[in-house]
Design an enzyme around this catalytic site. Structure first.
Site, PDB file in Angstrom:
ATOM      1  N   SER A  38      -5.495   0.388  -6.733  1.00 38.88           N
ATOM      2  CA  SER A  38      -5.920  -0.364  -5.554  1.00 38.88           C
ATOM      3  C   SER A  38      -7.433  -0.529  -5.481  1.00 38.88           C
ATOM      4  O   SER A  38      -7.935  -1.578  -5.093  1.00 38.88           O
ATOM      5  CB  SER A  38      -5.431   0.349  -4.283  1.00 38.88           C
ATOM      6  OG  SER A  38      -4.030   0.449  -4.280  1.00 38.88           O
ATOM      7  N   GLU A  59      -9.327  14.258  -2.253  1.00 41.25           N
ATOM      8  CA  GLU A  59     -10.620  13.630  -1.995  1.00 41.25           C
ATOM      9  C   GLU A  59     -11.752  14.653  -1.897  1.00 41.25           C
ATOM     10  O   GLU A  59     -12.886  14.377  -2.301  1.00 41.25           O
ATOM     11  CB  GLU A  59     -10.555  12.793  -0.719  1.00 41.25           C
ATOM     12  CG  GLU A  59      -9.616  11.591  -0.794  1.00 41.25           C
ATOM     13  CD  GLU A  59      -8.149  11.952  -0.607  1.00 41.25           C
ATOM     14  OE1 GLU A  59      -7.846  13.099  -0.193  1.00 41.25           O
ATOM     15  OE2 GLU A  59      -7.282  11.094  -0.896  1.00 41.25           O
ATOM     16  N   ARG A 170      -9.496  -5.373   0.998  1.00 41.83           N
ATOM     17  CA  ARG A 170      -8.265  -5.610   0.246  1.00 41.83           C
ATOM     18  C   ARG A 170      -7.978  -7.099   0.003  1.00 41.83           C
ATOM     19  O   ARG A 170      -7.590  -7.467  -1.112  1.00 41.83           O
ATOM     20  CB  ARG A 170      -7.087  -4.977   0.988  1.00 41.83           C
ATOM     21  CG  ARG A 170      -5.746  -5.252   0.343  1.00 41.83           C
ATOM     22  CD  ARG A 170      -4.633  -4.441   0.983  1.00 41.83           C
ATOM     23  NE  ARG A 170      -3.349  -4.747   0.379  1.00 41.83           N
ATOM     24  CZ  ARG A 170      -2.379  -5.429   0.994  1.00 41.83           C
ATOM     25  NH1 ARG A 170      -2.531  -5.847   2.225  1.00 41.83           N
ATOM     26  NH2 ARG A 170      -1.234  -5.665   0.377  1.00 41.83           N
TER      27      ARG A 170
END
Lengths: 317, 280
Positions: A38, A59, A170
């Protein structure tokens, strides 16, 4: 050579910018946290596998690893969704990246920023990320409007010695710029001249602000449009020139109005030249929908920006 | 640049440990704040490491080929600063400024503020991740330095530790990273087993590590454990040093009250006498 602009997502600029940096001799490494398909980080990994790794869904560890890389002199990029970087690792960004030596060379490229992540709904819609990262003292914060500016912004932050946050999106968006554009960190770009009001936008809202300027023009209102891609450090000169020359400001961002672009602009005005200002942003949690439907749902529209402009113009003394 | 060390005798290491303990209680007394308990528990680990195992050059603290010591339990600065000073990274005169305005020796470490400080710390759980980045960089740059990471047992409550614990074997960094846990059994709010029960040996073994246990106050045993950790193994090595919080000062030993509290003048005098006398 100028290529014909086509619609592209700003996140697609991430691997392109990284490859540019390596080709220009910058000692770059890039890390993903299981979202590389992504963030597009995997494309960099395909070209430079020794310079790319994924750490799984972790993360905090990703930030620490990047800090360790940077401590040895490398320029370390990390990528995830804007909901997770800085959301899942803010303390690591603060303690391991921002505080050491005045800031290590760790660059966050956070994709899927704002509400246009779309169908995934509110948990994936980052509307706090800019507030968090602008609070980290040495961080530069950039929200590019299109592919070309995103690519150049990634290259630009890759050449500074400190930390940075670049927010990408996105959806595929129409280009604002072609390859003749020259992005400059910390400088606004005037996309449209105007004298009655200035619309200051970042990211996907730049295109919306240009449409708002058209709406206003049809009513005889002359709106200047600034692409304030770098929201920190904000371009003080451009803000003050806009205040002096147009006397009214509207900011527009795909973020809550607390702590993002509007806050940065308002502070400059409050400090140096108090001027009527209106804020267009998102001040509630979201829902699922197509990205362009969500822009309407949240009022991130030309019509709302135009109304905000009419309101601030009415407040001019 | 030094790439190997002439071994320091166990007796000499014990003498150094006394100096470090003296520094620790004195610094915390002078500052009237700080963390003596988890500093005193780590002394043998730190002394053995810095004098017999860590490849470093105090005269050239940024030598790129140096081993890195990462203090992940960042509150143990009295221990850390004393060892850096006694090892020659900076003057022991700096220790008197600990925690005071204008001193580079903050309550928790600030990276590069003084020679030898490799990482900023204070927020727990971040050291092992930092070491992974440095070790991956070493692999990329074809350097052979090692990263030694010291964690507390309370610190093992932090999730980031386990993100990093699974990443070290995954990335094959066992010969580049050696982790150590100061298993003193006490954390901020009380005894570790009552706050959040953990079993470090089982947990680290389950995450793919080779765990080496030792009596963390038997200098010869600590020295041997670190030597064993340096030997190649198909798993990354973790040394669990079983220690006593506040070791060497009777009223601090195994006393959660001295996790983060300074002694009074009278307590300092007693502490110094006990350290000199070699309370054991």
């Amino acid at each position: 050579m100028t290529s014909a602009p086509v619609a592209a997502a700003t996140r697609e600029a991430y691997p392109a910018g990284l490859i540019d940096l390596v080709e220009q001799g910058v000692d770059v490494v890039a890390i993903d946290a299981d979202l590389s398909v992504s963030t597009m980080g995997y494309k960099f990994g395909e070209k430079y596998p020794e310079r790319w790794l994924t750490v799984g869904v972790a993360e905090q560890n990703m930030v620490g690893i990047a800090a360790g890389f940077a401590a040895t002199g490398k320029t370390a990029f990390i990528a995830s969704f804007a909901a997770f970087v800085p959301g899942r690792c803010f303390d690591q960004l603060r303690t391991s990246v921002a505080q050491p030596r005045g800031g290590l060379s760790v660059k966050c490229v956070a994709s899927h920023g704002g509400v246009t992540v779309g169908e995934d709904g509110m948990s994936a819609q980052a509307i706090e990320d800019l507030a968090l990262v602008t609070s980290l003292i040495p961080f530069d914060v950039v929200v590019p409007a299109d592919f070309e500016s995103a690519r150049q912004a990634i290259v630009a932050v890759g050449k500074t010695s400190g930390p940075a946050y670049v927010r990408t999106g996105r959806p595929k968006v129409d280009p604002i710029y072609d390859s003749s554009y020259r992005f400059e960190l910390g400088k606004a770009n005037t996309l449209r001249a105007g004298t009655d009001v200035t619309l200051i936008a970042c990211g996907i809202m730049v295109g919306v602000a240009l449409q708002a300027a058209e709406v206003l023009a049809s009513e005889g209102v002359s709106a200047r449009v600034l692409d304030m891609a770098t929201i920190k450090p904000v371009d003080r000169d451009a803000v003050l020139a806009a205040a002096r020359e147009t006397g009214a400001i509207v900011t527009a961002e795909e973020h809550q109005t607390h702590g993002g672009l509007g806050t940065q602009v308002a502070r400059v005005l409050a400090e140096e030249l108090p001027t009527p200002i209106g804020f267009v942003g998102v001040d509630r949690y979201g829902t699922s929908g197509k990205w362009d439907e969500l822009l309407g749902y949240f009022g991130l529209t030309p019509q709302r920006i135009a109304q905000a402009a009419r309101d601030v113009i009415a407040r001019k003394t | 640049m030094p790439t190997s060390l002439a071994p320091v005798s166990i007796d000499e290491l014990r003498d150094i440990a006394k100096r470090v303990r003296t520094d620790i209680v004195t610094m915390v007394y002078q500052a009237q704040s700080g963390h003596p308990g988890g500093s005193l528990s780590a002394v043998e680990l730190g002394v053995s490491l810095f004098w017999n195992h860590l490849r470093c050059d105090p005269a050239n603290p940024t030598w790129p080929g140096r081993d890195r010591f990462i203090l992940s339990k960042g509150h143990a600065t009295p221990f850390y600063y004393s060892i850096l000073a006694e090892r020659g990274f900076f003057s022991t005169a700096l220790l008197s400024g600990f925690r005071s305005l204008g001193s580079p020796l903050q309550g928790h470490p600030s990276m590069s503020a003084a020679p030898g400080i490799e990482m900023s710390g204070g927020s727990l759980g971040q050291g092992l991740s930092f070491a992974i980045g440095q070790s991956l960089a070493a692999r990329l740059d074809k350097r052979d330095y090692r990263c030694w990471v010291l964690m507390g047992d309370g610190e093992l409550n932090e999730g980031q530790v386990w993100e990093a614990a699974m990443a070290v074997p995954h990335f094959g960094l066992g010969d580049r990273i050696i982790a150590m846990v100061d298993r003193n059994g006490i954390q901020n709010d009380g005894f570790a087993d009552t706050i959040m029960k953990t079993n470090p040996v089982e947990m680290w073994t389950g995450f793919g590590w080779h765990v080496i246990e030792c009596d963390g106050h038997d200098m010869a045993a600590v020295d041997q454990a670190l030597a064993e950790a340096e030997k190649p193994h198909d798993r990354p090595r973790l040394v669990v040093a079983h220690t006593v919080k506040g070791k060497g000062v009777s009223f601090m030993e195994n006393n959660p009250g001295f996790h983060g509290k300074a002694p009074t003048k009278e307590q300092l005098e007693q502490a110094l006498a006990e350290i000199q006398g070699g309370l054991s």
